[in-house]
Design a protein around this motif. Structure first.
Motif, short mmCIF file in Angstrom:
data_model
loop_
_atom_site.label_atom_id
_atom_site.label_comp_id
_atom_site.label_asym_id
_atom_site.label_seq_id
_atom_site.Cartn_x
_atom_site.Cartn_y
_atom_site.Cartn_z
N ASP A 217 0.83 -1.21 0.00
CA ASP A 217 0.00 0.00 0.00
C ASP A 217 0.86 1.26 0.00
O ASP A 217 0.56 2.23 -0.71
N TYR A 220 2.14 3.16 -3.06
CA TYR A 220 1.21 3.99 -3.83
C TYR A 220 0.72 5.20 -3.04
O TYR A 220 0.71 6.32 -3.56
N ILE A 221 0.34 4.99 -1.81
CA ILE A 221 -0.31 6.08 -1.08
C ILE A 221 0.66 7.16 -0.61
O ILE A 221 0.22 8.23 -0.18
N ILE A 247 -6.95 1.67 -2.27
CA ILE A 247 -5.84 2.60 -2.52
C ILE A 247 -6.35 3.88 -3.18
O ILE A 247 -5.91 4.98 -2.83
#
Length: 465
Positions: A217, A220-221, A247
């Motif tokens: 995760d 991407y975040i 996401i």
């Protein structure tokens, strides 16, 4: 040069003179692509007292000017008038206000027969795909300005931005251009580009190998801009869609900008979860359509200059007339001409181009596209290998070469994504397909045998469809 502040009533042309003076003062003060695609297309409308009214071709341009370039425009206008001035902006879209391409300074062009031009090294995505070398025309100017707006002001407007259209129309170029521009102008800004097939593969690996999901995760975040290419690959993968949805929501709630590209609009993705489709349609959807003749010629001119090769205008017109719906195919024809000139030492002129492309039929408005099955079958027959071996695990040298040629042709001549091509060649990874395409592209520039083989197979495919 000082202008009378009442010139809009006496002589409309005087306003044009003032604007030319302003542009002259601004030239060199802003990046070339900003000057030619954002500043130059502005239209002088009126001069009322000390207020100079300018018309922008669309709201994207107006927003960018107002946020970042209003001050420098005001200073240049004041200097041109010889007294303090103020600027006002409006949206004005007459038919003659079409964005002009920003052509950077290239070395003098050469005809290959006049001098030996070394084979160009592969360009990184950031150098090959930028706003500087994106050709702006009626078919893509809306997408171009939206992409530039995201790169300038991530998280501000048009979130998510969803670009869709046929293969080879510049969607991937714009995604890489956003990344290139944002990273250059804001070095501390985190930007991530990812092929959706890679996102799927990494998530599946995370699950099957029991890796840390939070680490996946975070990739991407922790970014201000995330660019998902070929998002249509997400259709039909329930578990992956669930992760993508999570996401997406985290990014959106953090005011991070999400940009997606696809070969079709969300409404034409039947296996896409309704909640994801709703998120996509809640943003700005832009359809990129095939380029007109003027834009195709501009693309060829820019590509030839980048290759440091001179191609006469009549030859470029001939090439542009051959392909209407796919920029990648258009550039492929030019590459074929250049490769032939490099390998055989011939001068590029209309007669030479007609000879090299003599078996290339003119695309109809609804061009025929070969299926992957047809390409596989014809490649197998050409190299005298069994179709089952072409798609199998055999890694003998002759089979690997035939397989790479087939993958290259599938990528060049069909709408299939890297992921789809890999699946149809024995469930191979998309990175294998990408490696194969790059390998053949390099061989086309250096090996006469490969150039001849690909030319002959391409002709066979064109005749078969």
């Amino acid at each position: 040069m000082k202008h009378d502040v009442a010139i809009e009533e006496e002589s409309p042309m005087a306003i044009e003179d003032l604007w030319r003076d302003v542009l002259s003062k601004l030239s060199g003060q802003v990046p070339p692509h900003i000057f030619s695609s954002i500043i130059s297309p502005l239209k002088p409308i009126s001069l009322d007292g000390d207020t100079f009214l300018l018309g922008a071709p669309n709201s994207f341009t107006k927003d960018i000017i107002a946020a970042k370039y209003l001050d420098i425009l005001t200073v240049a206008t004041s200097e041109a008038l010889g007294e303090s001035a103020s600027l006002a902006l409006t949206v004005s879209t007459p038919t003659d206000m079409v964005e002009r391409i920003a052509v950077s300074s290239f070395p003098p062009r050469k005809n290959i027969a006049d001098d030996t031009v070394p084979a160009r090294e592969g360009l990184s995505s950031s150098k090959r795909y930028s706003f500087d070398n994106f050709i702006v025309g009626d078919s893509n100017k809306f997408a171009y300005h939206a992409a530039l707006m995201v790169a300038e002001f991530p998280g501000d407007k048009y979130n998510p931005l969803f670009l869709y259209g046929g293969t080879g129309l510049g969607k991937t170029h714009l995604l890489h251009a956003i990344k290139d521009y944002a990273e250059k102008t804001s070095p501390n800004l985190r930007v991530k580009y990812v092929q959706t097939s890679t996102f799927i593969d990494e998530f599946i690996a995370t699950i099957t190998l029991k890796r840390d999901k939070s680490a996946f995760d975070q990739k991407y975040i922790n970014n201000k801009i995330v660019l998902f290419d070929d998002i249509q690959a997400l259709s039909g993968t329930d578990a992956t869609q669930g992760k993508f949805f999570d996401i997406f929501n985290l990014l959106h709630s953090a005011n991070s900008h999400i940009v997606l590209s696809s070969d079709r609009p969300p409404s034409e993705m039947p296996q896409l979860a309704d909640r994801i489709r709703s998120r996509f349609e809640g943003g700005l959807l832009i359809d990129i359509t095939p380029p007109d003749m003027e834009t195709r010629l501009a693309i060829l001119h820019l590509r030839a200059r980048a290759e440091n090769v001179y191609v006469p205008d009549d030859a470029l017109v001939y090439i542009a007339s051959k392909v209407k719906d796919n920029i990648r195919s258009l550039e492929g024809l030019l590459n074929r001409v250049i490769a032939s000139a490099q390998l055989y030492g011939t001068r590029i002129d209309l007669e030479m181009v007609q000879d090299v492309l003599k078996d290339q039929g003119v695309e109809s408005n609804k061009s025929r596209t070969p299926s992957v099955d047809v390409i596989q079958s014809l490649v197998a027959n050409y190299y005298h290998v069994a179709l089952v071996d072409l798609n199998g695990k055999n890694r003998s040298r002759s089979l690997v070469h035939a397989r790479q040629v087939a993958m290259y042709l599938c990528r060049e001549m069909t709408d299939a994504t890297l992921l789809t091509v890999g699946t149809l060649f024995g469930n191979r990874d998309h990175s294998t397909v990408l490696h194969s395409c790059r390998k053949i592209e390099n061989l086309l520039k250096t090996k006469r045998e490969t150039f001849q083989e690909v030319t002959e197979i391409t002709n066979l495919i064109n005749k078969a469809i």
